[in-house]
Design an enzyme around this catalytic site. Structure first.
Site, short mmCIF file in Angstrom:
data_model
loop_
_atom_site.label_atom_id
_atom_site.label_comp_id
_atom_site.label_asym_id
_atom_site.label_seq_id
_atom_site.Cartn_x
_atom_site.Cartn_y
_atom_site.Cartn_z
CG ASN A 12 -1.68 1.27 1.41
OD1 ASN A 12 -1.88 2.01 0.45
ND2 ASN A 12 -2.13 1.54 2.63
CD1 TRP A 13 3.65 1.18 -2.87
CD2 TRP A 13 3.63 2.41 -4.76
NE1 TRP A 13 4.46 0.56 -3.79
CE2 TRP A 13 4.46 1.28 -4.94
CE3 TRP A 13 3.46 3.31 -5.80
CZ2 TRP A 13 5.13 1.06 -6.15
CZ3 TRP A 13 4.13 3.09 -7.00
CH2 TRP A 13 4.96 1.97 -7.17
CE LYS A 14 0.65 3.57 4.78
NZ LYS A 14 0.33 3.68 6.17
CG HIS A 100 -5.70 1.89 5.07
ND1 HIS A 100 -5.22 2.83 5.94
CD2 HIS A 100 -4.71 0.97 4.92
CE1 HIS A 100 -3.98 2.49 6.30
NE2 HIS A 100 -3.65 1.37 5.69
N GLY A 176 2.31 2.14 10.88
CA GLY A 176 3.21 3.30 10.85
C GLY A 176 4.04 3.43 12.11
N GLY A 237 2.85 -1.16 4.29
CA GLY A 237 2.87 0.25 3.93
C GLY A 237 4.27 0.71 3.58
#
Ligand code: PEP
Length: 253
Positions: A12-14, A100, A176, A237
């Site tokens: 998930n590259w955000k 998400h 994160g 992430g």
């Protein structure tokens, strides 16, 4: 080994990287790494704006697919700024993440997640619904929170739509951060989630669903989380934006 037995590793590259050039470079790394592994299928979820360009690059590659980080619950119409699952499918992308925690923080509700999931699944997108508690408490209230979140996020998702459903368990406090959840805890949570799924669907169908773990996965903890934690894959992430780290994660699958 068929696709269902392979681990599913989702990047998930955000809202990264800042340029298409960077996106091509990072995707190139993932593509090379994915082509060399057998026991996992790799999915990269870039920002929408890079999807078509990367889809060209993904066309003839082995073992790597594209997905998106969100979709809307209608196929077309007056919904400024939204992207429909039909549009996503037309690029060749096969997956979508829905719900998400970073979208839920912005106001996305379980009800919206459920509407998006129903449409995505009906149209044949492989749909990764994210669930996870924000924090933990000693009384175990977080388990009730999770149970309600799962039930509400799956409202209207009938047993017939389960073939393309994937659940990503992402404890929000581990996303994160510095540390992932311990594999033993991941396994316990997987059992708890499957029990809730078995309340909603048939036991057999619940047992077949893939559950991924997400939250501070890196090359050091990935193998234990998957194989001791007994999950069917990972949602990654930050480390999916670092080609060397992502490659190292794929190599231990
Ligand atoms: C995520 O964005 O879903 C995620 C798990 O992020 P990270 O791996 O950076 O914790």
């Amino acid at each position: 080994m068929n696709n269902r037995e392979k681990k599913i590793i989702v990047g998930n590259w955000k809202m990264n990287p800042p340029t298409i050039m960077e996106a091509r470079r990072i995707f190139g790394g993932a593509k090379r790494a994915a082509s060399k592994i057998r026991r996992a299928e790799v999915v990269i979820c870039p920002p929408f704006i890079f999807l078509s360009a990367l889809a060209q690059s993904a066309k003839n590659s082995r073992n790597i697919s594209l997905g998106v980080q969100n979709i809307f619950w209608e196929t077309a119409g007056s919904y400024t700024g939204e992207i429909s699952p039909t549009m996503v499918l037309s690029t060749g992308a096969k997956f979508t993440i829905i719900g998400h925690s970073e979208r839920r923080i912005l106001g996305e509700t379980d009800n919206q997640v459920a509407k998006k999931a129903v449409l995505a699944l009906k149209l044949g997108l492989r749909t990764i619904i994210c669930i996870g508690e924000n924090s933990r408490d000693e009384k175990g209230e977080y388990l009730n929170f999770l149970k309600n979140q799962i039930k509400n996020s799956l409202q209207g998702v009938s047993g017939k739509l389960l073939e393309n459903l994937i659940i990503a368990y992402e404890p929000v406090w581990a996303i994160g951060g510095k540390e992932a959840m311990r594999p033993g805890q991941v396994e316990e949570m997987g059992i708890f989630i499957r029990k809730i799924l078995a309340d909603i669907y048939e036991q057999e169908a619940a047992m077949k669903l893939s559950i991924l773990y997400g939250g501070s996965v890196d090359a050091k903890n990935a193998e234990a989380i998957v194989y001791q934690g007994n999950v069917q894959g990972l949602l990654i992430g930050r480390q999916s934006l670092e080609p060397e780290s992502f490659k190292a994660i794929l190599e231990v699958m």
